[in-house]
Motif scaffolding. Structure first.
Motif, short mmCIF file in Angstrom:
data_model
loop_
_atom_site.label_atom_id
_atom_site.label_comp_id
_atom_site.label_asym_id
_atom_site.label_seq_id
_atom_site.Cartn_x
_atom_site.Cartn_y
_atom_site.Cartn_z
N THR A 55 -8.73 4.30 7.45
CA THR A 55 -9.20 3.64 6.22
C THR A 55 -8.18 2.54 5.67
OG1 THR A 55 -10.13 5.74 5.50
CG2 THR A 55 -9.59 3.96 3.74
N LEU A 56 -6.74 2.72 5.81
CA LEU A 56 -5.75 1.94 5.66
C LEU A 56 -5.78 0.45 6.24
CD1 LEU A 56 -2.91 1.23 3.83
CD2 LEU A 56 -1.77 2.16 5.71
N SER A 57 -6.00 0.63 7.62
CA SER A 57 -6.25 -0.56 8.42
C SER A 57 -7.32 -1.55 7.91
CB SER A 57 -6.43 -0.22 10.04
OG SER A 57 -7.51 0.40 10.38
N TYR A 58 -8.48 -0.75 7.70
CA TYR A 58 -9.71 -1.74 6.89
C TYR A 58 -9.21 -2.17 6.05
CZ TYR A 58 -14.33 -2.36 5.25
OH TYR A 58 -15.42 -2.87 4.74
N ASP A 59 -8.74 -1.29 4.97
CA ASP A 59 -8.28 -2.14 3.67
C ASP A 59 -7.57 -3.28 3.63
OD1 ASP A 59 -8.33 1.15 1.83
OD2 ASP A 59 -9.74 -0.08 2.58
N ILE A 60 -6.62 -3.13 4.65
CA ILE A 60 -5.60 -4.21 4.84
C ILE A 60 -6.27 -5.41 5.44
CG2 ILE A 60 -3.49 -5.01 5.81
CD1 ILE A 60 -2.32 -1.94 5.75
N ASP A 90 -6.86 8.69 7.02
CA ASP A 90 -6.40 7.75 5.99
C ASP A 90 -5.87 6.53 6.83
OD1 ASP A 90 -4.97 10.11 3.90
OD2 ASP A 90 -6.76 9.25 3.88
N LYS A 142 -9.41 -6.28 5.15
CA LYS A 142 -10.14 -6.82 4.10
C LYS A 142 -9.56 -7.59 3.11
CE LYS A 142 -14.45 -6.85 2.16
NZ LYS A 142 -14.16 -8.02 1.29
N LYS A 143 -8.40 -7.04 2.80
CA LYS A 143 -7.63 -7.94 1.68
C LYS A 143 -6.98 -9.19 2.36
CE LYS A 143 -4.04 -7.00 -1.83
NZ LYS A 143 -3.06 -5.99 -2.35
N TYR A 203 0.92 -1.19 -0.08
CA TYR A 203 0.11 0.17 -0.09
C TYR A 203 0.71 1.11 0.04
CZ TYR A 203 -4.31 -2.73 1.01
OH TYR A 203 -5.36 -3.50 0.67
#
Length: 510
Positions: free
Chosen positions: A476-481, A473, A483-484, A445
């Motif tokens: 949001t970054l912790s959520y995106d990681i 951000d 989820k991935k 990321y």
């Protein structure tokens, strides 16, 4: 009285005559001295004139020599210029000749293209005529003919596929017993969880429990600084006289252990001192890798290794393959290969060198997406190893074709070293790979500086740059990681993702 006067006069007259005579003597001597001086001056004058003439002739000769040298240089330069002019003229003539040839070829190609287009039009007309003729003869349209051809091909393909499937089934029946044993052995190895614990945890012993408070620091600032600098989770619990260092990377654990030992011995424990000691320890571990590589090469009698290969050999000390120490495994393969090569009448030194380097692809610095055998072969080629050694490294897992007799020896010795009882545990390798994949996933990321998988992979700490990622951000970054990770990875339990964003202002008082 007259006699007296006459005597006095005689005396006076005698004195006068004597004075005159003396005076005349001095005058002659002066003239003689003058004459001698004039003669000597004339001689000196003649000498000086001769010296001046000689100096003039010498200067004239040197001047003429200098002029001749300059003239020679000018002539040489003129000759070079003339040669250049001749070469340029020749090149211009060659260029004009080639240009004429290219123009001729271009004209010829244009003519040929026109002829090809004409032929193509004729072929297309003939093709249409043939299709019309076939349709009239067969009584079928073009689409109906295509359908019949496809159905025929399908039937033929099904027949061949069934034959191939029957062959595979027969082969599977023949190898079923062997495959069943392999599956059972792998299953038994995967439950050997104690090896995963031994390869991801280091226990640091202390003299008394008072040191634990100093290691933690005020409001935990020391332990946070140590964890951030080393990427290792430091567990301080009720275990008497012990602190647990948890990380899947053995190099990180070793750096943390040595740094903690130096801090405890020194007694000065604060964030700035921690960063300084960790940096020095990392440098010391790098030097230890190089020294280990040199000692290994000397012990095995291997000479002429590139310094970078020596460093990678030393780095094997801190890596494990399926729970087996990589350096000990490589030394064992080298000795086995040398013995086997000697028995077969081959070069034992070449076999020993290939055996030591066969797993060098498991310890690169950048770790690209390549099998370790191919990566090791590329590293060996990069550092000018012999082709037979490079081939043995790349072929020991059949990624490339074997073209030397050393290659099958390395493959067999690798299997012997890894297959002996208790040598390996596959769960460790899969566990380490999962943690590396976890770190690399978060590192992909933008704005992420460092990632650390801790607590045996149950927590992922992500350090981001404060100038690139703001507080919103980071959430949001912790959520995106997370989820991935859920979508792309398989893991037991749950993983906690912690995004750390901090700002540092550093200045120096001089």
């Amino acid at each position: 009285m007259d006699k007296l006067i006459i005597g006095i006069i005689s005396v006076i007259v005698g004195g006068i005559f004597s004075f005159i005579i003396v005076k005349l003597g001095f005058s002659r001597k002066s003239r003689r001295i003058i004459r001698e001086a004039e003669t000597e001056a004339e001689m000196i004058k003649k000498d000086k004139i001769l010296q001046a003439k000689e100096r003039f002739l010498q200067l004239k000769t040197e001047h003429e020599k200098s002029i001749n040298e300059k003239n020679n240089r000018i002539l040489a330069a003129e000759n070079k210029v003339k040669q250049k002019e001749t070469e340029i003229s020749k090149r211009i003539e060659e260029y004009n000749r080639k240009k004429s040839e290219v123009d001729a070829i271009k004209n010829s190609l244009t003519t040929q293209m026109e002829l090809v287009e004409k032929k193509s039009d004729e072929l297309e007309k003939m093709h249409k005529q043939q299709l019309e003729h076939l349709v009239s003869v067969s009584g079928l349209s073009v689409e109906e003919a295509k359908t019949q051809l496809v159905e025929s091909l399908k039937a033929e393909a099904k027949t061949e596929a069934m034959s191939y499937i029957n062959e595979i089934m027969d082969e599977a029946k023949m190898t079923a017993n062997k495959e069943a044993k392999r599956v059972v052995i792998q299953t038994i190895q995967r439950v050997a969880s104690e090896y995963a614990v031994e390869n991801s945890v280091t226990v640091f012993h202390i003299d008394n429990d008072d040191i634990k408070g100093r290691i933690i620091g005020r409001e935990g600032r020391n332990i946070r600084a140590l964890e951030a600098a080393t990427g290792v989770e430091i567990i301080v619990d009720d275990t008497p006289e012990a602190i647990i260092l948890s990380a899947f990377d053995p190099v990180r654990r070793e750096v943390a252990r040595l740094a903690l030992h130096q801090l405890v011995t020194d007694g000065r424990i604060h964030p700035a001192r921690i960063e300084e000691v960790v940096a020095k320890t990392q440098k010391m571990v790098e030097e230890e890798m190089i020294e280990t590589g040199k000692r290994t090469a000397i012990d095995l009698g291997i000479h002429g290794l590139h310094p970078e290969l020596i460093r990678l050999v030393g780095k094997m000390k801190y890596r494990s393959s399926y729970g087996q120490n990589l350096l000990q495994h490589s030394r064992e393969v080298a000795n086995l290969a040398a013995t086997m090569a000697s028995e077969l009448g081959l070069n034992p030194r070449t076999a020993k060198r290939a055996g030591l380097l066969h797993d060098i692809g498991k310890v690169p610095d950048d770790e690209p997406e390549l099998p370790h055998a191919l990566l090791g072969m590329k590293l060996a080629e990069k550092y000018k190893e012999k082709p037979e050694i490079c081939n043995a490294i790349g072929a020991h897992h059949d990624e490339v074709e074997m073209n030397t007799l050393i290659a099958p020896i390395i493959q067999v010795c690798d299997a012997i070293s890894g297959a002996r009882p208790g040598a390996r545990r596959e769960v460790v390798e899969s566990y380490i790979k999962r943690l590396k994949d976890l770190e690399e996933l978060a590192l992909s990321y933008p704005g992420v500086l460092k990632t650390y998988a801790i607590q045996a992979g149950r927590e992922l700490r992500v350090i981001v740059g404060s100038e690139k990622v703001n507080d919103n951000d980071a959430e949001t970054l912790s959520y995106d990681i997370a989820k991935k990770i859920q979508d792309e990875m398989t893991y037991p339990g749950q993983i906690k993702i912690t995004v750390i964003r901090e700002t540092r202002a550093i200045n120096y008082a001089k």
